[in-house]
Design an enzyme around this catalytic site. Structure first.
Site, PDB file in Angstrom:
ATOM      1  N   ASP A 109      -6.828   4.869   7.396  1.00 24.50           N
ATOM      2  CA  ASP A 109      -5.499   4.551   7.936  1.00 24.50           C
ATOM      3  C   ASP A 109      -4.840   5.824   8.476  1.00 24.50           C
ATOM      4  OD1 ASP A 109      -6.171   2.649   5.686  1.00 24.50           O
ATOM      5  OD2 ASP A 109      -4.377   1.645   6.420  1.00 24.50           O
ATOM      6  N   TYR A 125      -8.405 -12.055   4.833  1.00 28.20           N
ATOM      7  CA  TYR A 125      -8.688 -10.613   4.854  1.00 28.20           C
ATOM      8  C   TYR A 125      -9.876 -10.252   5.758  1.00 28.20           C
ATOM      9  CZ  TYR A 125      -7.320  -6.499   1.972  1.00 28.20           C
ATOM     10  OH  TYR A 125      -6.840  -5.322   1.481  1.00 28.20           O
ATOM     11  N   GLU A 132      -0.635  -6.697   9.516  1.00 34.09           N
ATOM     12  CA  GLU A 132      -1.857  -6.052   9.024  1.00 34.09           C
ATOM     13  C   GLU A 132      -3.089  -6.668   9.691  1.00 34.09           C
ATOM     14  OE1 GLU A 132      -2.361  -6.518   4.815  1.00 34.09           O
ATOM     15  OE2 GLU A 132      -3.987  -5.050   4.691  1.00 34.09           O
ATOM     16  N   TYR A 160       0.845  -1.215   0.000  1.00 32.75           N
ATOM     17  CA  TYR A 160       0.000   0.000   0.000  1.00 32.75           C
ATOM     18  C   TYR A 160       0.873   1.255   0.000  1.00 32.75           C
ATOM     19  CZ  TYR A 160      -3.483  -3.369   1.743  1.00 32.75           C
ATOM     20  OH  TYR A 160      -4.297  -4.452   1.920  1.00 32.75           O
ATOM     21  N   GLY A 209     -14.025  -0.216   3.784  1.00 32.85           N
ATOM     22  CA  GLY A 209     -12.751  -0.583   4.392  1.00 32.85           C
ATOM     23  C   GLY A 209     -12.687  -2.063   4.739  1.00 32.85           C
ATOM     24  N   ASN A 262      -7.371   6.822   3.543  1.00 29.47           N
ATOM     25  CA  ASN A 262      -8.175   7.725   4.357  1.00 29.47           C
ATOM     26  C   ASN A 262      -8.252   7.320   5.839  1.00 29.47           C
ATOM     27  OD1 ASN A 262     -10.502   8.950   5.538  1.00 29.47           O
ATOM     28  ND2 ASN A 262     -11.272   9.468   3.518  1.00 29.47           N
ATOM     29  N   ASP A 311     -12.942  -4.897   2.567  1.00 30.40           N
ATOM     30  CA  ASP A 311     -13.033  -5.172   1.136  1.00 30.40           C
ATOM     31  C   ASP A 311     -13.835  -6.413   0.734  1.00 30.40           C
ATOM     32  OD1 ASP A 311     -11.031  -3.386   1.839  1.00 30.40           O
ATOM     33  OD2 ASP A 311      -9.754  -3.888   0.155  1.00 30.40           O
TER      34      ASP A 311
HETATM   35  C1  GLC Z   1      -7.143  -2.668   2.649  1.00 31.47           C
HETATM   36  C2  GLC Z   1      -8.150  -2.625   3.787  1.00 31.47           C
HETATM   37  C3  GLC Z   1      -8.592  -1.197   4.016  1.00 31.47           C
HETATM   38  C4  GLC Z   1      -7.352  -0.331   4.270  1.00 31.47           C
HETATM   39  C5  GLC Z   1      -6.312  -0.494   3.163  1.00 31.47           C
HETATM   40  C6  GLC Z   1      -4.974   0.151   3.504  1.00 31.47           C
HETATM   41  O1  GLC Z   1      -7.733  -2.292   1.448  1.00 31.47           O
HETATM   42  O2  GLC Z   1      -9.230  -3.438   3.538  1.00 31.47           O
HETATM   43  O3  GLC Z   1      -9.469  -1.114   5.101  1.00 31.47           O
HETATM   44  O4  GLC Z   1      -7.718   1.001   4.389  1.00 31.47           O
HETATM   45  O5  GLC Z   1      -6.057  -1.849   2.928  1.00 31.47           O
HETATM   46  O6  GLC Z   1      -4.478  -0.340   4.713  1.00 31.47           O
END
Ligand code: GLC
Length: 427
Positions: A41, A352, A396, A34, A170, A39, A172
């Protein structure tokens, strides 16, 4: 049980993670997987930074709001610097906001943590909240305008808050969206290469079936020019979601407190709160005896006991009906609160949002439990999360059946909530 020395070493490690993921004014969730600013996070990151560097905490949320669109929406990703290691990037989203971004939002937890950071030092925070207040208000208003569940029958009263893409919640690949996802035929998806599965094992990530639909929805939004009215009219995917509804309800309350302190006219926010409380109550699924998600296109409940169901307390609902569910889900696995009911056939401990433990959602649940007078359960949740991170690291997410760390590591929001919630503040 970790010793005091180990806990202090972990505090230092958490600070190092936040510093290492700091790209100057914003923090990436983790390197590789990532590489942008997300947002919610960022709101958690600010909560963590606030324990040892308040100016840096303010910078985090201020950078996030630089990406706010004219219609009030605050995007779920800001693509500050293009990184080929992530898909779908800004070219796929095709958005035209002030900073290249995605076209959807994420759970509005920012006001919750902005208020906390402000309360840690009100003098230092005053000018920051004064500048952020109108931006937060516009964002909350955008949710109230564009994300309500248009009741199938108006007599049902005010609608809960919906998502237009699974990424918006959030969570997914939560089973909550399975029914609505099945309504999508992902025809016309341009060929693409996933990048997430080159960073993390495929069995910890969403499936290709899901990914095709994620991209199809992005293409639909893009074709409308991210026009909310057109998306509302055209998209088969619209789900009323407890994550959005409870976090927004809670965020309204925090915004109200900040508005009052700033001497603002808060009548609009005051009117939103009872309206959304009533809307939140429509997410109660009597058959499941739990707060649930609902396909807004069909009115059908998902039948999901998820970690989002337990955000009712954070939302300010003192609902004792959820306590028995909480105890059952906690007792069902050795390592704490699974993101999906371990007794459901849809539970998958590694995949996840279909089972793993997420420390950030535990934080929101724990804060709510504490505030609603359930300190014993809040402690149980906090202690289990502490033991997991102390034993397995700043992952995570974690498999609740064996505690195995999963997804990315050296993760910003896990480090942030270690400092701010588990360890309780100032380091
Ligand atoms: C994944 C999670 C999401 C989070 C992102 C970055 O997409 O599902 O909730 O904001 O990762 O950590």
């Amino acid at each position: 049980m970790a010793t005091a020395n180990t806990l202090e070493a972990l505090d230092q490690r958490a600070i190092e993670i936040l510093r290492a993921n700091d790209k100057g004014g914003y923090t990436i969730p983790t390197a590789g997987l990532y590489p942008y600013q997300w947002n919610w996070d960022s709101a958690f990151a600010a909560f963590g930074f606030g324990t040892f560097d308040l100016p840096r905490a303010w910078a985090e949320v201020e950078t996030l709001f630089k990406g706010q669109w004219d219609n009030g929406m605050v995007p779920h990703i800001l693509f500050h610097q293009v990184d080929e290691g992530y898909f779908p990037g800004p070219d796929v989203w095709g958005c035209t906001g002030p900073i290249p971004s995605s076209g959807i939002s994420q759970p509005p937890v920012a006001a919750i943590f902005i208020r906390k950071i402000w309360e840690w030092d009100k003098d230092a925070g005053h000018d920051h909240i004064a500048a952020l207040y109108p931006k937060l208000l516009n964002w909350h208003r955008w949710f109230m305008t564009w994300r309500r569940e248009r009741a199938l029958d108006d007599a049902q009263g005010p609608g809960a808050i919906c998502i237009t893409h699974p990424w918006e919640a959030g969570r997914d690949n939560a089973p909550d969206w399975d029914d609505a996802m099945a309504g999508i035929t992902p025809e016309g998806v341009a060929p693409y290469t996933r990048r997430d599965t080159s960073h993390v094992d495929a069995d910890m990530r969403p499936t290709k079936y899901d990914y095709d639909r994620y991209i199809w929805l992005v293409q639909l939004g893009r074709e409308t020019g991210w026009d909310e009215a057109e998306i509302l009219a055209k998209s088969p995917f619209r789900v009323a979601d407890p994550t959005m509804t409870f976090t927004l309800l809670r965020a309204h309350r925090d915004l109200l407190a900040m508005g009052q302190s700033l001497g603002q006219d808060v009548t609009e926010i005051e009117s939103w709160i009872p309206d959304l409380e009533q809307a939140a109550s429509t997410l109660w699924n009597p058959e499941l005896a739990c707060y649930d998600s609902r396909n807004a296109r069909t009115g059908k409940f998902a039948g999901s006991v998820s970690n989002a169901s337990f955000l009712c307390w954070l939302g300010g609902l003192n609902d004792d009906r959820m306590l028995a569910q909480f105890d059952r889900v906690m007792d069902a696995v050795p390592y704490g609160l699974a993101s999906y009911d371990p007794e459901s056939e849809k539970f998958d401990g590694r995949r996840y949002w279909r089972g793993p433990i997420w420390a950030v959602v535990n934080t929101l649940i724990g804060l709510g439990l504490e505030e609603q007078g359930h300190g014993d359960r809040a402690r149980r949740l906090r202690n289990s999360t502490q033991d997991l991170i102390a034993e397995k690291g700043f992952a995570e997410y974690f498999d609740p059946t064996d505690g195995a760390p999963a997804g990315g590591d050296s993760f910003t929001w896990t480090a942030a909530v270690w400092l701010a919630w588990i360890r309780g503040g100032k380091v």
